[in-house]
Write an enzyme that holds these catalytic residues in place. Structure first.
Site, PDB file in Angstrom:
ATOM      1  N   TYR A 119      -3.579 -30.465   3.999  1.00  0.00           N
ATOM      2  CA  TYR A 119      -3.851 -29.988   5.362  1.00  0.00           C
ATOM      3  C   TYR A 119      -3.532 -31.109   6.339  1.00  0.00           C
ATOM      4  O   TYR A 119      -3.823 -32.283   6.080  1.00  0.00           O
ATOM      5  CB  TYR A 119      -5.315 -29.569   5.528  1.00  0.00           C
ATOM      6  CG  TYR A 119      -5.696 -29.288   6.968  1.00  0.00           C
ATOM      7  CD1 TYR A 119      -5.529 -28.018   7.512  1.00  0.00           C
ATOM      8  CD2 TYR A 119      -6.180 -30.304   7.791  1.00  0.00           C
ATOM      9  CE1 TYR A 119      -5.840 -27.767   8.833  1.00  0.00           C
ATOM     10  CE2 TYR A 119      -6.501 -30.054   9.117  1.00  0.00           C
ATOM     11  CZ  TYR A 119      -6.323 -28.786   9.631  1.00  0.00           C
ATOM     12  OH  TYR A 119      -6.620 -28.545  10.951  1.00  0.00           O
ATOM     13  N   GLU A 207      -1.334 -27.419  13.802  1.00  0.00           N
ATOM     14  CA  GLU A 207      -1.999 -27.308  12.498  1.00  0.00           C
ATOM     15  C   GLU A 207      -0.995 -26.853  11.453  1.00  0.00           C
ATOM     16  O   GLU A 207      -0.275 -25.876  11.667  1.00  0.00           O
ATOM     17  CB  GLU A 207      -3.164 -26.324  12.574  1.00  0.00           C
ATOM     18  CG  GLU A 207      -3.985 -26.256  11.297  1.00  0.00           C
ATOM     19  CD  GLU A 207      -5.157 -25.309  11.414  1.00  0.00           C
ATOM     20  OE1 GLU A 207      -6.309 -25.781  11.360  1.00  0.00           O
ATOM     21  OE2 GLU A 207      -4.933 -24.097  11.576  1.00  0.00           O
TER      22      GLU A 207
END
Length: 402
Positions: A119, A207
């Site tokens: 991530y 993101e």
């Protein structure tokens, strides 16, 4: 301002951020054609992704065909079936709510072999007024879940205001994710390029979930979620062309055209306020009074007749609204002028018809507040005046209880 994944990846490529190949399409035949071209270039696996402004697509399902929002395909025929199952259907995810969003565009991408998932996110940490880069080895799952259950697995690096991301900071992040050798160098380059993109484009958030390492040692953004600061788009005219108004709440979109800052909520008491801070306090008062705010609506510094009229129109688009609380502080604009504007707006035939059975509470405080109260009280309209916030709260309680 939000954009789609395929648009974000095109911008990433321009910024030197590595992404898999892909083509966005609006029809089944276009999707098949794109897959055939990709196959000629050596693609063996394909991924067909629904393009909507919401996360959780991989776990989402369409209403009609019960198809996932992200579908792995091993042949051209499977690409066709995936496109048919997504296009025109409504995808429901954890972020869309039960109403879901209609799929008008799909993204056909290379099916990348994955060795590891990570991530990576960049946003402003408002607690310290610094940009923060967050990484985690727990890629491919909701970062909120990781933050709640295993917060130690999220590594953060803050960047000082006015400073660039230092190479040693990018190296620390890549090291924390466990990259080695050439993959380590690629990860550092990736992080540096992504942060530069975030700053140069005035992004609110970037993101990537997941960021992936392939068996060949490549580091790629397998997904991309990007939002931009709407107040800075005047510096980036090219980004405005990427705006997909069909993905936005139609009432919020209409409000923005009137210069109103509006966000729809799920309550029963409409709010019309000048100033974001006062709007937040007003919503708190509604909650404390036993009601639920139906919206956030900041009309800005100039609460004139047209502004108030447009505010009424926007609020009354929501059928759940049972009462309206107008809370205006008269600083730049005098309270008596606001009061006259409210009365004139309510007398407008279009507004008058809609508010026949909707009590309106007007709380005006500041310059000429007493004169404003007299104007409201003498109007012979279905309007309740208040000067103190406590009075407004009490009136909200009475209206809700009635």
């Amino acid at each position: 301002m939000k954009i789609h994944e395929y648009q974000a990846k095109e911008l990433f490529k321009e910024a030197g951020v590595a992404v898999p190949g892909g083509v966005a399409t609006q029809s089944v035949e276009e999707a098949v054609k794109a897959a055939e071209e990709m196959k000629k270039n050596g693609t063996e696996l394909f991924v067909v992704k629904a393009q909507i402004h919401a996360g959780g697509r991989g776990k989402g399902r369409t209403k009609k065909n019960n198809a996932k929002g992200v579908i792995l395909c091993r042949s051209i025929d499977e690409v066709r079936k995936a496109a048919e199952s997504l296009l025109g259907d409504v995808l429901v995810t954890i972020q869309t709510g039960e109403e879901g969003q209609k799929v008008k565009t799909i993204y056909v991408t290379d099916g990348v072999d994955i060795e590891k998932e990570f991530y990576l996110g960049i946003l402003l940490d408002r607690a310290v007024s610094k940009n923060v880069i967050m990484v985690s080895t727990e890629g491919g799952v909701e970062i909120e879940k990781v933050a709640e259950e295993t917060p130690e697995k999220i590594i953060k690096e803050w960047v000082e205001p006015g400073m660039d991301l230092a190479p040693n900071q990018a190296r620390r992040l890549a090291f924390a994710l466990g990259f080695e050798g050439d993959a380590f160098k690629k990860a550092v380059k990736f992080i540096m390029a992504l942060y530069n993109f975030y700053v140069e484009k005035d992004a609110d958030m970037v993101e990537i979930n997941p960021l992936v390492l392939t068996p060949d040692g490549d580091v790629l953004a397998l997904d991309a979620k990007v939002t931009f600061d709407g107040n800075a788009t005047y510096r980036h005219k090219e980004l405005l062309e990427l705006r997909d108004e069909s993905e936005e709440n139609p009432i919020e979109l209409e409000a923005s055209k009137f210069g109103l800052n509006y966000i729809k909520l799920d309550g029963n008491v409409g709010c019309m306020v000048n100033g974001a801070g006062l709007a937040m306090a007003t919503m708190d008062i509604i909650k404390l009074s036993g009601g639920e705010p139906a919206n956030f609506l900041d009309v800005g510094g100039g609460a004139n007749v047209e502004t108030v009229k447009n505010g009424f129109r926007i609020i009354l688009e929501d059928e759940n609204v049972k009462a309206i609380l107008i809370n205006i502080f008269g600083g730049i604009v005098r309270c008596d002028r606001v009061a006259n504007g409210v009365i004139e707006a309510i007398k407008d035939p279009e507004i008058a018809k809609k508010v026949e059975n909707v009590p309106i509470i007007v709380r005006l405080q500041g310059t000429n507040a007493e004169e404003a109260k007299e104007i409201i009280d003498n109007s012979d309209l279905n309007v309740i005046s208040a000067v103190l916030l406590k009075e407004a709260a009490e009136e909200v309680s009475k209206v809700i209880a009635a």
